[in-house]
Each structure stands twice: as C-alpha cells, then as structure tokens.
Design a protein around this motif. Structure first.
Motif, PDB file in Angstrom:
ATOM      1  N   PRO A   1      40.415  42.859   6.233  1.00 28.13           N
ATOM      2  CA  PRO A   1      39.136  43.083   5.491  1.00 28.13           C
ATOM      3  C   PRO A   1      37.973  43.561   6.050  1.00 28.13           C
ATOM      4  O   PRO A   1      37.200  44.656   5.461  1.00 28.13           O
ATOM      5  CB  PRO A   1      39.039  42.094   4.144  1.00 28.13           C
ATOM      6  N   LEU A   2      37.831  43.070   7.033  1.00 29.09           N
ATOM      7  CA  LEU A   2      36.604  42.989   7.927  1.00 29.09           C
ATOM      8  C   LEU A   2      36.361  44.501   8.598  1.00 29.09           C
ATOM      9  O   LEU A   2      35.515  45.136   8.880  1.00 29.09           O
ATOM     10  CB  LEU A   2      36.215  41.956   8.921  1.00 29.09           C
ATOM     11  N   HIS A   3      37.578  44.998   9.081  1.00 32.44           N
ATOM     12  CA  HIS A   3      37.582  46.319   9.742  1.00 32.44           C
ATOM     13  C   HIS A   3      37.175  47.583   8.684  1.00 32.44           C
ATOM     14  O   HIS A   3      36.434  48.343   9.169  1.00 32.44           O
ATOM     15  CB  HIS A   3      38.919  46.613  10.538  1.00 32.44           C
ATOM     16  N   ARG A   4      37.371  47.343   7.562  1.00 31.29           N
ATOM     17  CA  ARG A   4      37.236  48.473   6.343  1.00 31.29           C
ATOM     18  C   ARG A   4      35.654  48.173   6.289  1.00 31.29           C
ATOM     19  O   ARG A   4      34.980  49.267   6.058  1.00 31.29           O
ATOM     20  CB  ARG A   4      38.050  48.125   5.108  1.00 31.29           C
ATOM     21  N   PHE A   5      35.157  46.970   6.066  1.00 27.15           N
ATOM     22  CA  PHE A   5      33.698  46.834   5.882  1.00 27.15           C
ATOM     23  C   PHE A   5      32.924  47.331   7.082  1.00 27.15           C
ATOM     24  O   PHE A   5      31.946  48.042   6.953  1.00 27.15           O
ATOM     25  CB  PHE A   5      33.478  45.448   5.827  1.00 27.15           C
ATOM     26  N   GLY A   6      33.463  47.269   8.316  1.00 26.71           N
ATOM     27  CA  GLY A   6      32.706  47.551   9.573  1.00 26.71           C
ATOM     28  C   GLY A   6      32.684  49.243   9.612  1.00 26.71           C
ATOM     29  O   GLY A   6      31.605  49.725   9.894  1.00 26.71           O
ATOM     30  N   TRP A   7      33.810  49.955   9.253  1.00 32.17           N
ATOM     31  CA  TRP A   7      33.804  51.180   9.210  1.00 32.17           C
ATOM     32  C   TRP A   7      32.932  51.810   8.134  1.00 32.17           C
ATOM     33  O   TRP A   7      32.422  52.730   8.448  1.00 32.17           O
ATOM     34  CB  TRP A   7      35.366  51.671   8.933  1.00 32.17           C
ATOM     35  N   ALA A   8      32.804  51.365   7.127  1.00 35.71           N
ATOM     36  CA  ALA A   8      32.469  51.898   5.716  1.00 35.71           C
ATOM     37  C   ALA A   8      30.821  51.649   6.148  1.00 35.71           C
ATOM     38  O   ALA A   8      29.905  52.539   5.875  1.00 35.71           O
ATOM     39  CB  ALA A   8      32.359  51.072   4.520  1.00 35.71           C
ATOM     40  N   ALA A   9      30.355  50.434   6.807  1.00 33.53           N
ATOM     41  CA  ALA A   9      28.874  50.304   7.071  1.00 33.53           C
ATOM     42  C   ALA A   9      28.500  51.361   8.005  1.00 33.53           C
ATOM     43  O   ALA A   9      27.329  51.770   8.077  1.00 33.53           O
ATOM     44  CB  ALA A   9      28.696  48.819   7.423  1.00 33.53           C
ATOM     45  N   ALA A  10      29.293  51.488   9.085  1.00 30.93           N
ATOM     46  CA  ALA A  10      28.851  52.265  10.165  1.00 30.93           C
ATOM     47  C   ALA A  10      28.684  53.693   9.470  1.00 30.93           C
ATOM     48  O   ALA A  10      27.866  54.417   9.770  1.00 30.93           O
ATOM     49  CB  ALA A  10      29.921  52.450  11.271  1.00 30.93           C
ATOM     50  N   MET A  11      29.638  54.173   8.725  1.00 30.46           N
ATOM     51  CA  MET A  11      29.449  55.725   7.990  1.00 30.46           C
ATOM     52  C   MET A  11      28.213  55.418   7.073  1.00 30.46           C
ATOM     53  O   MET A  11      27.361  56.763   7.116  1.00 30.46           O
ATOM     54  CB  MET A  11      30.668  55.797   7.194  1.00 30.46           C
ATOM     55  N   SER A  12      27.952  54.511   6.371  1.00 27.89           N
ATOM     56  CA  SER A  12      26.858  54.418   5.787  1.00 27.89           C
ATOM     57  C   SER A  12      25.583  54.384   6.530  1.00 27.89           C
ATOM     58  O   SER A  12      24.555  55.109   6.124  1.00 27.89           O
ATOM     59  CB  SER A  12      26.833  53.014   4.881  1.00 27.89           C
TER      60      SER A  12
END
Length: 174
Positions: free
Chosen positions: A60-71
């Motif tokens: 779950p955390l790798h998806r959050f990390g990627w989404a936060a970086a794109m944000s």
C-alpha cells in the motif's frame, strides 16, 4: 483530489514557494517516487527470505509514495513552476503527447501481455535486446493509444462538449 484541492487553495491565496523549497522538495519526492517504483526489486532476489510485514507495508505504501510525488509535481508546477524546466514542460510540441498519455497508460499493459504471450521459447536478454524491446513496447503503445484516442476519446470529448455546453437564451428587443 487532495492535490487539486491544495492547488486551488494555494493558487487562490497567491502562495509561492521559494526556489530552495522547490529544489529540496523535488529532490525528496524524487527519492520517494524512485523508491516506490524501483524498490520492488528486493522481492525478486533469488533465495531471499519472505517477510510478510515487509510485503504488507510495501504494497500500500508504494502507491501512496508515487501518488504523493506526482501530487508534488502538479501543485508545485501550478503555483511556483520548476524554474529552468518550465520552458521544457510547457512546450507546445508536447501537447499532443500529453493528450495520449492516459491512453498509453490504458493500453501498455495489453502490449506487454501480448509480447509475453506470443513467446514460445526462452529468450536470452542483453542490453541491446532489452532496449530494442523497450523501444518497440513504447512505440506500439503510442500507436495503439493514438487509435484509441481517435476512435474513442476524442469523439466522446466532442459529444460531452456539445451536451454540457451552456445554452444561451435569446432575448428579443421590444
């Protein structure tokens, strides 16, 4: 959605980030994004023991990390820009490619599955072979995405514009 909300709030308040904040934040989020995507290689090391907690945290955390970086890219690019990268990111010649990116995202999995499904024997990889396969994968994905865009996305967008366009009332003078 959170990034869009944050962007709208910061934009309406006229908030700007300093150059140092943009650089340090971009470096930090680049590390997070690369770790999110490239960190999975650890799970494929032959003979490495399986750690359930590690898998339970990474998934779950790798998806959050990627989404936060794109944000970060969306918000900072909108409110402060990226300085020297701004002319490159806003080039007019990149607009057609930017319209295809979502379609490429949708179809690239099919292209990759097809290329694996047609294999009948083992393949031995080398860097030139991998580069050639990558180039073919990207090219095929963009060609297929162009077809999807022209046959589905563009006509539907045109219909939506017609249907959602506000109707103007005509007033007659007396």
């Amino acid at each position: 959605m959170t990034a869009a909300y944050l962007y709208m709030r910061l934009k309406s308040n006229g908030y700007k980030l300093t150059v140092n904040k943009v650089r340090s934040g971009s470096a930090m989020w680049a590390v997070v994004a690369l770790t999110s995507m490239m960190g999975a290689w650890v799970f494929y090391i032959p003979g490495r023991p399986y750690y359930p907690l590690e898998n339970a945290l990474y998934n779950p955390l790798h998806r959050f990390g990627w989404a936060a970086a794109m944000s970060w890219i969306v918000v900072v690019g909108g409110i402060s820009g990226f300085g020297i990268l701004e002319p490159i990111l806003s080039m007019k010649c990149l607009v057609p490619l930017s319209r295809l990116t979502y379609c490429v995202f949708l179809v690239h999995g099919l292209v990759q599955l097809y290329s694996v499904a047609i294999l009948r024997t083992s393949e031995y990889m080398s860097f030139p072979k991998l580069f050639w396969m990558w180039l073919g994968d990207v090219t095929s994905s963009f060609i297929l995405a162009l077809l999807v865009h022209l046959l589905l996305e563009a006509p539907v967008n045109g219909l939506l514009k017609l249907l959602l366009q506000p109707k103007h009332k005509v007033f007659k003078d007396k």
